[in-house]
Scaffold this motif. Structure first.
Motif, PDB file in Angstrom:
ATOM      1  N   SER A 112       0.794  -1.221   0.000  1.00 16.12           N
ATOM      2  CA  SER A 112       0.000   0.000   0.000  1.00 16.12           C
ATOM      3  C   SER A 112       0.835   1.283   0.000  1.00 16.12           C
ATOM      4  CB  SER A 112      -0.948   0.012   1.204  1.00 16.12           C
ATOM      5  OG  SER A 112      -0.217   0.089   2.401  1.00 16.12           O
ATOM      6  N   LEU A 113       2.116   1.191   0.272  1.00 13.22           N
ATOM      7  CA  LEU A 113       2.953   2.387   0.362  1.00 13.22           C
ATOM      8  C   LEU A 113       3.337   2.909  -1.020  1.00 13.22           C
ATOM      9  CD1 LEU A 113       5.398   1.622   3.291  1.00 13.22           C
ATOM     10  CD2 LEU A 113       3.551   3.283   3.251  1.00 13.22           C
ATOM     11  N   ARG A 114       3.214   4.213  -1.177  1.00 16.51           N
ATOM     12  CA  ARG A 114       3.630   4.856  -2.422  1.00 16.51           C
ATOM     13  C   ARG A 114       4.735   5.883  -2.155  1.00 16.51           C
ATOM     14  NH1 ARG A 114       1.842   0.920  -4.384  1.00 16.51           N
ATOM     15  NH2 ARG A 114      -0.268   0.704  -5.120  1.00 16.51           N
ATOM     16  N   ASP A 115       4.880   6.298  -0.915  1.00 17.55           N
ATOM     17  CA  ASP A 115       5.882   7.289  -0.535  1.00 17.55           C
ATOM     18  C   ASP A 115       7.231   6.587  -0.357  1.00 17.55           C
ATOM     19  OD1 ASP A 115       7.417   9.324   0.510  1.00 17.55           O
ATOM     20  OD2 ASP A 115       6.244   9.542   2.348  1.00 17.55           O
ATOM     21  N   PRO A 116       8.233   6.940  -1.165  1.00 22.58           N
ATOM     22  CA  PRO A 116       9.536   6.267  -1.073  1.00 22.58           C
ATOM     23  C   PRO A 116      10.185   6.345   0.315  1.00 22.58           C
ATOM     24  CG  PRO A 116       9.443   7.622  -3.041  1.00 22.58           C
ATOM     25  CD  PRO A 116       8.213   7.928  -2.246  1.00 22.58           C
ATOM     26  N   LYS A 129       8.647   6.516   3.277  1.00 26.24           N
ATOM     27  CA  LYS A 129       7.955   5.582   4.174  1.00 26.24           C
ATOM     28  C   LYS A 129       8.294   4.139   3.816  1.00 26.24           C
ATOM     29  CE  LYS A 129       4.162   8.587   5.435  1.00 26.24           C
ATOM     30  NZ  LYS A 129       2.729   8.824   5.400  1.00 26.24           N
ATOM     31  N   LEU A 130       8.430   3.882   2.532  1.00 24.22           N
ATOM     32  CA  LEU A 130       8.805   2.549   2.083  1.00 24.22           C
ATOM     33  C   LEU A 130      10.189   2.170   2.602  1.00 24.22           C
ATOM     34  CD1 LEU A 130       8.003   0.111   0.364  1.00 24.22           C
ATOM     35  CD2 LEU A 130       9.018   1.256  -1.593  1.00 24.22           C
ATOM     36  N   GLN A 131      11.122   3.108   2.539  1.00 28.62           N
ATOM     37  CA  GLN A 131      12.462   2.857   3.076  1.00 28.62           C
ATOM     38  C   GLN A 131      12.404   2.633   4.583  1.00 28.62           C
ATOM     39  OE1 GLN A 131      14.726   6.270   1.584  1.00 28.62           O
ATOM     40  NE2 GLN A 131      16.084   4.811   0.572  1.00 28.62           N
ATOM     41  N   GLN A 132      11.591   3.418   5.273  1.00 31.10           N
ATOM     42  CA  GLN A 132      11.477   3.290   6.723  1.00 31.10           C
ATOM     43  C   GLN A 132      10.931   1.909   7.115  1.00 31.10           C
ATOM     44  OE1 GLN A 132       8.778   6.116   8.480  1.00 31.10           O
ATOM     45  NE2 GLN A 132       9.490   5.690  10.550  1.00 31.10           N
ATOM     46  N   VAL A 133       9.884   1.469   6.442  1.00 31.71           N
ATOM     47  CA  VAL A 133       9.314   0.153   6.736  1.00 31.71           C
ATOM     48  C   VAL A 133      10.314  -0.943   6.378  1.00 31.71           C
ATOM     49  CG1 VAL A 133       7.502  -1.485   6.095  1.00 31.71           C
ATOM     50  CG2 VAL A 133       6.919   0.900   6.548  1.00 31.71           C
ATOM     51  N   SER A 134      10.983  -0.791   5.254  1.00 33.10           N
ATOM     52  CA  SER A 134      11.986  -1.780   4.847  1.00 33.10           C
ATOM     53  C   SER A 134      13.116  -1.874   5.863  1.00 33.10           C
ATOM     54  CB  SER A 134      12.553  -1.426   3.473  1.00 33.10           C
ATOM     55  OG  SER A 134      11.551  -1.498   2.488  1.00 33.10           O
ATOM     56  N   ARG A 135      13.558  -0.748   6.367  1.00 34.36           N
ATOM     57  CA  ARG A 135      14.609  -0.758   7.399  1.00 34.36           C
ATOM     58  C   ARG A 135      14.118  -1.417   8.683  1.00 34.36           C
ATOM     59  NH1 ARG A 135      15.871   5.029   5.711  1.00 34.36           N
ATOM     60  NH2 ARG A 135      17.474   4.732   4.139  1.00 34.36           N
ATOM     61  N   SER A 136      12.852  -1.177   9.035  1.00 37.10           N
ATOM     62  CA  SER A 136      12.289  -1.799  10.234  1.00 37.10           C
ATOM     63  C   SER A 136      12.244  -3.317  10.097  1.00 37.10           C
ATOM     64  CB  SER A 136      10.874  -1.272  10.501  1.00 37.10           C
ATOM     65  OG  SER A 136      10.892   0.080  10.828  1.00 37.10           O
ATOM     66  N   ILE A 137      11.866  -3.790   8.917  1.00 38.36           N
ATOM     67  CA  ILE A 137      11.825  -5.237   8.676  1.00 38.36           C
ATOM     68  C   ILE A 137      13.231  -5.818   8.782  1.00 38.36           C
ATOM     69  CG2 ILE A 137      11.381  -7.018   6.932  1.00 38.36           C
ATOM     70  CD1 ILE A 137       9.119  -5.142   5.882  1.00 38.36           C
ATOM     71  N   GLN A 138      14.199  -5.146   8.179  1.00 42.84           N
ATOM     72  CA  GLN A 138      15.574  -5.621   8.243  1.00 42.84           C
ATOM     73  C   GLN A 138      16.106  -5.600   9.672  1.00 42.84           C
ATOM     74  OE1 GLN A 138      18.211  -4.198   5.020  1.00 42.84           O
ATOM     75  NE2 GLN A 138      16.357  -3.259   4.194  1.00 42.84           N
ATOM     76  N   ALA A 139      15.788  -4.564  10.422  1.00 46.48           N
ATOM     77  CA  ALA A 139      16.235  -4.470  11.813  1.00 46.48           C
ATOM     78  C   ALA A 139      15.629  -5.590  12.645  1.00 46.48           C
ATOM     79  CB  ALA A 139      15.863  -3.114  12.401  1.00 46.48           C
ATOM     80  N   ILE A 164      14.791  -5.773   1.533  1.00 45.18           N
ATOM     81  CA  ILE A 164      16.107  -5.391   1.011  1.00 45.18           C
ATOM     82  C   ILE A 164      15.973  -4.856  -0.413  1.00 45.18           C
ATOM     83  CG2 ILE A 164      18.358  -6.286   0.288  1.00 45.18           C
ATOM     84  CD1 ILE A 164      18.124  -8.231   2.732  1.00 45.18           C
ATOM     85  N   VAL A 165      15.199  -5.549  -1.242  1.00 43.23           N
ATOM     86  CA  VAL A 165      15.005  -5.122  -2.628  1.00 43.23           C
ATOM     87  C   VAL A 165      14.267  -3.789  -2.681  1.00 43.23           C
ATOM     88  CG1 VAL A 165      13.816  -5.683  -4.788  1.00 43.23           C
ATOM     89  CG2 VAL A 165      15.113  -7.443  -3.581  1.00 43.23           C
ATOM     90  N   GLU A 166      13.193  -3.655  -1.890  1.00 40.24           N
ATOM     91  CA  GLU A 166      12.412  -2.408  -1.893  1.00 40.24           C
ATOM     92  C   GLU A 166      13.267  -1.214  -1.471  1.00 40.24           C
ATOM     93  OE1 GLU A 166       9.466  -1.822  -3.006  1.00 40.24           O
ATOM     94  OE2 GLU A 166       8.388  -3.710  -2.988  1.00 40.24           O
ATOM     95  N   GLU A 167      14.084  -1.403  -0.433  1.00 40.06           N
ATOM     96  CA  GLU A 167      14.931  -0.301   0.019  1.00 40.06           C
ATOM     97  C   GLU A 167      15.958   0.075  -1.046  1.00 40.06           C
ATOM     98  OE1 GLU A 167      17.691   1.194   3.716  1.00 40.06           O
ATOM     99  OE2 GLU A 167      17.206  -0.925   3.595  1.00 40.06           O
ATOM    100  N   THR A 168      16.544  -0.916  -1.674  1.00 37.54           N
ATOM    101  CA  THR A 168      17.541  -0.664  -2.714  1.00 37.54           C
ATOM    102  C   THR A 168      16.919   0.056  -3.906  1.00 37.54           C
ATOM    103  OG1 THR A 168      18.773  -2.614  -2.031  1.00 37.54           O
ATOM    104  CG2 THR A 168      19.247  -1.744  -4.223  1.00 37.54           C
ATOM    105  N   VAL A 169      15.763  -0.408  -4.348  1.00 37.77           N
ATOM    106  CA  VAL A 169      15.078   0.236  -5.477  1.00 37.77           C
ATOM    107  C   VAL A 169      14.694   1.670  -5.117  1.00 37.77           C
ATOM    108  CG1 VAL A 169      12.954   0.203  -6.858  1.00 37.77           C
ATOM    109  CG2 VAL A 169      14.262  -1.897  -6.517  1.00 37.77           C
ATOM    110  N   SER A 170      14.229   1.849  -3.898  1.00 35.55           N
ATOM    111  CA  SER A 170      13.854   3.190  -3.451  1.00 35.55           C
ATOM    112  C   SER A 170      15.060   4.126  -3.432  1.00 35.55           C
ATOM    113  CB  SER A 170      13.224   3.114  -2.059  1.00 35.55           C
ATOM    114  OG  SER A 170      12.845   4.377  -1.622  1.00 35.55           O
TER     115      SER A 170
END
Length: 102
Positions: free
Chosen positions: A17-21, A23-33, A80-86
């Motif tokens: 549902s995220l479209r804001d890069p 916020k997407l990076q923030q969620v991706s970092r949280s998942i990785q953490a 990891i992929v989403e954060e890199t693409v972002s």
């Protein structure tokens, strides 16, 4: 706010549902953490289970099974992929060329 193991069960809904890069990076970092912490804490719990006697020792196979399942997480890989693409989508061509040369 998604916490702990909810990253495995709910993050796909958030990421879709995220479209804001940012916020997407923030969620991706949280998942990785979460996965990094679980890996560290899980290993500590497993070591403690082997050092203790009684009920905790017999739960070691459950710890191993849980760590193995989470280590194959699709959400971890996707984060990891989403954060890199972002990160790449916000970069200029010159920046990408510099990264490649390193």
């Amino acid at each position: 706010d998604i916490k702990n193991i909810q990253h495995e069960s709910l993050s796909y809904l958030v990421l879709d549902s995220l479209r804001d890069p940012e916020k997407l990076q923030q969620v991706s970092r949280s998942i990785q953490a979460f996965h990094e912490d679980l890996d560290k804490d899980g290993q500590d719990a497993l070591n403690a289970a082997f050092q203790m006697q009684g009920a905790v020792h017999c739960r070691a196979p459950e710890y191993v099974d849980g760590l193995l399942k989470v280590s194959h997480s699709m959400m971890w890989g996707r984060a990891i992929v989403e954060e890199t693409v972002s990160e790449l989508s916000g970069s200029s061509w010159e920046t990408l060329e510099c990264r490649q040369l390193r």
